[in-house]
Design an enzyme around this catalytic site. Structure first.
Site, PDB file in Angstrom:
ATOM      1  N   ARG A 124     -21.182  10.565 -20.076  1.00 16.26           N
ATOM      2  CA  ARG A 124     -19.451  10.479 -19.106  1.00 16.26           C
ATOM      3  C   ARG A 124     -20.457  11.764 -18.182  1.00 16.26           C
ATOM      4  O   ARG A 124     -20.011  11.518 -16.749  1.00 16.26           O
ATOM      5  CB  ARG A 124     -18.771  11.376 -19.769  1.00 16.26           C
ATOM      6  CG  ARG A 124     -17.436  11.070 -18.353  1.00 16.26           C
ATOM      7  CD  ARG A 124     -15.940  11.112 -18.294  1.00 16.26           C
ATOM      8  NE  ARG A 124     -15.715  11.947 -20.487  1.00 16.26           N
ATOM      9  CZ  ARG A 124     -16.201  13.038 -20.801  1.00 16.26           C
ATOM     10  NH1 ARG A 124     -15.801  14.395 -19.963  1.00 16.26           N
ATOM     11  NH2 ARG A 124     -16.123  13.956 -21.769  1.00 16.26           N
ATOM     12  N   ASP A 180     -13.138   2.683   3.835  1.00 17.84           N
ATOM     13  CA  ASP A 180     -13.278   1.263   2.353  1.00 17.84           C
ATOM     14  C   ASP A 180     -13.705   0.808   3.300  1.00 17.84           C
ATOM     15  O   ASP A 180     -12.791  -0.108   3.878  1.00 17.84           O
ATOM     16  CB  ASP A 180     -11.666   0.659   2.452  1.00 17.84           C
ATOM     17  CG  ASP A 180     -11.848  -0.126   1.706  1.00 17.84           C
ATOM     18  OD1 ASP A 180     -12.868  -1.147   0.743  1.00 17.84           O
ATOM     19  OD2 ASP A 180     -11.112  -0.452   1.093  1.00 17.84           O
ATOM     20  N   LYS A 190     -17.289  -6.596  -4.662  1.00 12.08           N
ATOM     21  CA  LYS A 190     -17.738  -7.369  -3.697  1.00 12.08           C
ATOM     22  C   LYS A 190     -18.881  -8.020  -3.160  1.00 12.08           C
ATOM     23  O   LYS A 190     -19.587  -8.541  -3.800  1.00 12.08           O
ATOM     24  CB  LYS A 190     -16.404  -6.994  -2.433  1.00 12.08           C
ATOM     25  CG  LYS A 190     -14.954  -6.399  -3.078  1.00 12.08           C
ATOM     26  CD  LYS A 190     -14.200  -7.430  -3.772  1.00 12.08           C
ATOM     27  CE  LYS A 190     -12.927  -7.055  -4.676  1.00 12.08           C
ATOM     28  NZ  LYS A 190     -12.401  -5.932  -3.293  1.00 12.08           N
ATOM     29  N   TYR A 246      -6.059  -3.133   1.826  1.00 10.37           N
ATOM     30  CA  TYR A 246      -6.293  -3.667   0.446  1.00 10.37           C
ATOM     31  C   TYR A 246      -5.033  -3.331  -0.562  1.00 10.37           C
ATOM     32  O   TYR A 246      -4.551  -2.123  -0.112  1.00 10.37           O
ATOM     33  CB  TYR A 246      -7.234  -2.902  -0.518  1.00 10.37           C
ATOM     34  CG  TYR A 246      -7.624  -3.729  -1.409  1.00 10.37           C
ATOM     35  CD1 TYR A 246      -7.524  -5.212  -1.645  1.00 10.37           C
ATOM     36  CD2 TYR A 246      -7.321  -2.982  -2.772  1.00 10.37           C
ATOM     37  CE1 TYR A 246      -7.660  -5.507  -3.011  1.00 10.37           C
ATOM     38  CE2 TYR A 246      -6.837  -3.549  -4.199  1.00 10.37           C
ATOM     39  CZ  TYR A 246      -7.734  -5.107  -3.976  1.00 10.37           C
ATOM     40  OH  TYR A 246      -7.567  -5.170  -5.398  1.00 10.37           O
TER      41      TYR A 246
END
Ligand SMILES: *Cc1c(COP(=O)(O)O)cnc(C)c1O
Length: 380
Positions: A47, A171, A196, A99
């Site tokens: 992790r 972003d 994306k 978004y």
């Protein structure tokens, strides 16, 4: 080194035990210690740190021209982790054409924890300056925006925010690091939905943050480990393979989108086209200044009714009707009923999102097939 060379090599050295040229997929949750708390290179539990993820994070940081990269289980997990650096009472300014999932996260999740959001049009610098408060910690910008392809002046917003002690987060999903590098323009944090263009093949959900500031990086590394929204090593491997061709894919995405924009602009069934590469686009000059090229995303509105547009979306054969973007395959969608349905209709209309808007993610197929497909769908 230049972008294409970094895309292929950054973060990756041959495996020291075998010389394997590809970074191994380290499917391990834990690491054997020689003595209690004697840990090799920080690797105690996956992790916190995993070698495949480290290679990807270094690669992504290099592509953004940044020092520190962090990978997350999704783009929204990346934004959530960044917002966890904030405290109740802190103020965030964000764009009005974000978004849809970012809006939902801000309004329905983060506001419950006492973080306040002011939604403005970040393409107007005066609006940013007017919205900055004493407690503003972060200005959150998308450019080009989704789905209206509006352009915000990143250097100007960074200067205004820094003058009031706020950080700027960008972003950068729509542009990809090949087309736009916000850190070089003075911004502080870059976020990607790796899902994306960076992933590029519609087979992975992942997010990333990149920054230069060491203290912020330390906080993000702590939160990445403490909150735990990390990607697995298999997905990290897939994205490492994808970023090797990012520059090649982006060149073709841009070339095809430019041709599609020109074709739609002249099409008798099309009312208007939104693409920053078109000289009449209001953000054209700014985009030409702060981006290498204009990207693979565009939106348009057909003449006629909203239903005419929706029916055209269902008629394409090469373009697939689907949410998401940035893969090698071309996609078509209707934002008001699909990706942006979670934004209230009045707010959508107020920000200029027409009920008939159609969005394209132009892929890397042969341009002749893309144009023929759009033509039959529009004229049928
Ligand atoms: C898809 C997307 C996100 C969310 O990323 P996920 O990987 O789906 O969590 C955030 N911002 C933009 C611009 C996006 O397109």
């Amino acid at each position: 080194m230049k972008f294409g060379t970094r895309a292929v090599h950054a973060g990756q050295t041959p495996d020291p035990t075998t010389g394997a040229i590809m970074t191994p997929i380290y499917c391990t949750s834990t690491y054997v210690q020689e003595y209690p708390a004697v840990v090799k290179d920080g690797y105690d539990y996956s992790r916190g740190k995993n070698p495949t993820r480290t290679a990807l994070q270094d690669n992504l940081a290099s592509l953004e021209g940044g020092k520190h990269g962090f990978a997350f289980a999704s783009g929204l997990a990346a934004i959530t982790t960044l917002l966890q650096t904030l405290s109740p009472g802190d103020h965030v300014i964000c764009g009005n054409d974000l978004y849809g999932g970012s809006f939902r996260l801000f309004r329905r999740v983060m506001e419950k924890f006492g973080v306040r959001f002011t939604v403005i049009d970040t393409t107007e610098l005066a609006h940013v300056e007017a919205a900055l408060e004493e407690t503003t910690r972060l200005v959150w910008v998308e450019t080009p925006t989704n789905p209206l392809l509006r352009i915000t002046d990143l250097a100007a917003v960074a200067a205004a925010a820094h003058a009031r002690g706020a950080l700027v987060g960008v972003d950068n999903t729509f542009a990809s690091p090949f087309l736009q590098q916000p850190l070089a323009l003075g911004c502080d944090i870059v976020m990607h939905s790796v899902t994306k263009y960076l992933g590029g093949h519609s087979d992975v959900i992942m997010g990333a943050l990149v920054c230069n500031e060491d203290a912020l990086a330390e906080e993000l590394a702590f939160l990445q480990m403490a909150v735990g929204a990390i990607p697995g090593p298999m997905d990290c491997f897939l994205v490492l393979r994808s970023t090797k061709t990012l520059h090649l894919r982006m060149e073709r995405h841009c070339e095809n989108a430019r041709a599609v924009a020109a074709f739609l602009s002249d099409h008798p069934r099309v009312d208007r086209v939104l693409y920053p590469g078109l000289p009449e686009h209001p953000g054209h000059e700014l985009a030409a200044r702060q981006m290498r090229d204009f990207g693979g995303m565009l939106s348009f509105v057909m003449k006629g009714s909203v239903e005419d547009g929706m029916a055209a979306c269902a008629r394409t054969r090469v373009f697939s009707l689907a949410e998401s973007l940035g893969g090698v395959e071309s996609l078509i969608e209707h934002p008001p009923s699909m990706t942006h349905a979670s934004i209230p209709a009045e707010q959508r209309r107020a920000s200029g999102l027409d009920d008939g808007l159609i969005r394209l993610s132009v892929g890397v197929e042969h341009i002749d097939d893309l144009l023929a497909d759009l033509d039959q769908a529009l004229t049928a």
